[in-house]
Design a protein around this motif. Structure first.
Motif, PDB file in Angstrom:
ATOM      1  N   CYS A  87       3.546  -2.073 -13.786  1.00  0.00           N
ATOM      2  CA  CYS A  87       2.227  -1.690 -13.280  1.00  0.00           C
ATOM      3  C   CYS A  87       1.884  -2.487 -12.013  1.00  0.00           C
ATOM      4  O   CYS A  87       1.426  -1.918 -11.012  1.00  0.00           O
ATOM      5  CB  CYS A  87       1.159  -1.921 -14.349  1.00  0.00           C
ATOM      6  N   LYS A  88       2.103  -3.785 -12.064  1.00  0.00           N
ATOM      7  CA  LYS A  88       1.813  -4.635 -10.902  1.00  0.00           C
ATOM      8  C   LYS A  88       2.683  -4.238  -9.719  1.00  0.00           C
ATOM      9  O   LYS A  88       2.207  -4.140  -8.577  1.00  0.00           O
ATOM     10  CB  LYS A  88       2.045  -6.100 -11.270  1.00  0.00           C
ATOM     11  N   HIS A  89       3.952  -3.967  -9.966  1.00  0.00           N
ATOM     12  CA  HIS A  89       4.886  -3.582  -8.910  1.00  0.00           C
ATOM     13  C   HIS A  89       4.447  -2.273  -8.257  1.00  0.00           C
ATOM     14  O   HIS A  89       4.435  -2.152  -7.018  1.00  0.00           O
ATOM     15  CB  HIS A  89       6.286  -3.425  -9.513  1.00  0.00           C
ATOM     16  N   ILE A  90       4.077  -1.305  -9.069  1.00  0.00           N
ATOM     17  CA  ILE A  90       3.658  -0.003  -8.530  1.00  0.00           C
ATOM     18  C   ILE A  90       2.404  -0.164  -7.676  1.00  0.00           C
ATOM     19  O   ILE A  90       2.322   0.385  -6.574  1.00  0.00           O
ATOM     20  CB  ILE A  90       3.414   0.998  -9.674  1.00  0.00           C
ATOM     21  N   LYS A  91       1.435  -0.918  -8.160  1.00  0.00           N
ATOM     22  CA  LYS A  91       0.195  -1.092  -7.407  1.00  0.00           C
ATOM     23  C   LYS A  91       0.408  -1.809  -6.081  1.00  0.00           C
ATOM     24  O   LYS A  91      -0.344  -1.601  -5.130  1.00  0.00           O
ATOM     25  CB  LYS A  91      -0.835  -1.866  -8.255  1.00  0.00           C
ATOM     26  N   THR A  94       2.285   1.303  -3.576  1.00  0.00           N
ATOM     27  CA  THR A  94       1.853   2.674  -3.287  1.00  0.00           C
ATOM     28  C   THR A  94       0.340   2.789  -3.399  1.00  0.00           C
ATOM     29  O   THR A  94      -0.309   2.039  -4.127  1.00  0.00           O
ATOM     30  CB  THR A  94       2.516   3.691  -4.235  1.00  0.00           C
ATOM     31  N   HIS A  95      -0.200   3.750  -2.656  1.00  0.00           N
ATOM     32  CA  HIS A  95      -1.629   4.060  -2.724  1.00  0.00           C
ATOM     33  C   HIS A  95      -1.938   5.055  -3.837  1.00  0.00           C
ATOM     34  O   HIS A  95      -3.117   5.303  -4.122  1.00  0.00           O
ATOM     35  CB  HIS A  95      -2.109   4.666  -1.402  1.00  0.00           C
ATOM     36  N   ILE A  96      -0.940   5.663  -4.415  1.00  0.00           N
ATOM     37  CA  ILE A  96      -1.172   6.684  -5.432  1.00  0.00           C
ATOM     38  C   ILE A  96      -1.863   6.051  -6.639  1.00  0.00           C
ATOM     39  O   ILE A  96      -1.399   5.032  -7.153  1.00  0.00           O
ATOM     40  CB  ILE A  96       0.162   7.334  -5.872  1.00  0.00           C
ATOM     41  N   PRO A  97      -2.970   6.635  -7.110  1.00  0.00           N
ATOM     42  CA  PRO A  97      -3.665   6.062  -8.272  1.00  0.00           C
ATOM     43  C   PRO A  97      -2.742   5.956  -9.486  1.00  0.00           C
ATOM     44  O   PRO A  97      -2.012   6.895  -9.804  1.00  0.00           O
ATOM     45  CB  PRO A  97      -4.803   7.060  -8.524  1.00  0.00           C
ATOM     46  N   ARG A 110      -4.052  -4.884 -16.590  1.00  0.00           N
ATOM     47  CA  ARG A 110      -5.163  -4.828 -15.631  1.00  0.00           C
ATOM     48  C   ARG A 110      -4.696  -4.336 -14.273  1.00  0.00           C
ATOM     49  O   ARG A 110      -5.513  -4.118 -13.376  1.00  0.00           O
ATOM     50  CB  ARG A 110      -5.829  -6.203 -15.505  1.00  0.00           C
ATOM     51  N   HIS A 111      -3.378  -4.152 -14.109  1.00  0.00           N
ATOM     52  CA  HIS A 111      -2.834  -3.732 -12.818  1.00  0.00           C
ATOM     53  C   HIS A 111      -2.733  -2.217 -12.729  1.00  0.00           C
ATOM     54  O   HIS A 111      -1.714  -1.660 -12.323  1.00  0.00           O
ATOM     55  CB  HIS A 111      -1.453  -4.361 -12.609  1.00  0.00           C
ATOM     56  N   VAL A 112      -3.808  -1.531 -13.129  1.00  0.00           N
ATOM     57  CA  VAL A 112      -3.866  -0.073 -13.038  1.00  0.00           C
ATOM     58  C   VAL A 112      -5.242   0.312 -12.507  1.00  0.00           C
ATOM     59  O   VAL A 112      -6.174  -0.498 -12.499  1.00  0.00           O
ATOM     60  CB  VAL A 112      -3.617   0.599 -14.413  1.00  0.00           C
TER      61      VAL A 112
END
Length: 274
Positions: A87-91, A94-97, A110-112
């Motif tokens: 989750c942290k890596h994706i956030k 990328t800007h994608i929600p 919490r990284h979503v």
């Protein structure tokens, strides 16, 4: 720059640090606005158990290029400890929600951008209607993550799925459109913010257009549909039938390049104003 698991730099991957990210609208607001406009959207489901970091980077890149609307992460089981890290890596990249699609109270990060707070309204297992929510409520509140109350409906997809086994609840039969419609309507009347109809990971066939149309005609909430979608044509037909958000996971795990065609198909559905 972060490194993939093999320790080598991935020069083709575009990293987007937090400092470059703009303040986003609440995810639920985008669901409602897109529905109001009749805009159909596409979500890619990521199961942390089934993907490593290099493949995750590749998927993020493809999703950016295809203008995927949402990324969902989670699963019915999740036996690895990668969820929060991913989750942290994706956030960061990328800007994608990013939306958490949890299978248990233990699946929390919490990284979503948002959490689908799932209540299994199609079943009669009290633990999945309210019991597990009591256990997770304090942690969810403390996380500060946007919470979206979700009426979750499991529809028979032709084979037993992980979600039906874990939930210990029979899915709604695939030909019982009226039961699905009344269940979704009850969910709306009980105050759920969205309805999520799912045939489950590995379903033999997706939810029928007939059932989706019946549900969509009766509720005013955003309608998410997933499970058993293997080709762009099916995704297109399901969106035309009334699903506002189409979720694809398994097919993309097997062939990530499908992301482009899926996104094109879903985004090509003519807008039908609510």
């Amino acid at each position: 720059m972060s490194l993939p698991a093999d320790g080598k730099k991935n020069h083709s991957f575009v990293y987007k640090p937090f400092s470059d990210m703009q303040t986003a609208q609440p995810v639920y607001t985008t669901f409602c606005e897109n529905k109001q406009k009749g805009k159909k959207t596409f979500a890619v489901l990521i199961d942390p158990d089934n993907i490593d970091l290099p493949r995750l980077n590749h998927l993020i890149q493809l999703a950016e290029e295809a203008q995927v609307d949402y990324l969902l992460i989670g699963g019915s089981l999740v036996i690895t400890d990668h969820l929060d890290t991913y989750c942290k890596h994706i956030k960061q990249h990328t800007h994608i929600p990013l939306i958490l699609f949890p299978g248990s109270p233990a699946q929390l990060s919490r990284h979503v951008d948002a959490l689908l707070y799932l209540s299994l309204i199609s079943g009669r297992n009290a633990e999945l209607l309210i019991g597990q929510h009591v256990l997770s409520a304090a942690a969810v509140k403390q996380s500060g993550v946007e919470v979206i109350s979700t009426g979750y409906m499991v529809i028979d997809g032709g084979v037993p799925t992980t979600v039906s086994y874990i939930s210990n609840a029979a899915p709604i039969p695939a030909d019982k459109d009226d039961i699905a419609m009344c269940t979704a309507l009850a969910g709306e009347m009980l105050g759920k913010k969205i309805i999520y109809m799912d045939a489950g990971s590995g379903a033999r066939y997706p939810i029928s257009e007939r059932m989706l149309r019946r549900v969509a005609e009766q509720i005013s909430l955003p309608l998410i549909a997933g499970g058993g979608i293997r080709d762009p044509e099916t995704a297109y037909r399901m969106a035309r039938a009334g699903a506002d958000v189409i979720v694809v996971g398994n097919a993309i795990e097997k062939d990530p390049e499908l992301i482009r065609d899926m996104a094109t198909a879903i985004h090509s559905v003519p807008a039908m104003m609510s």
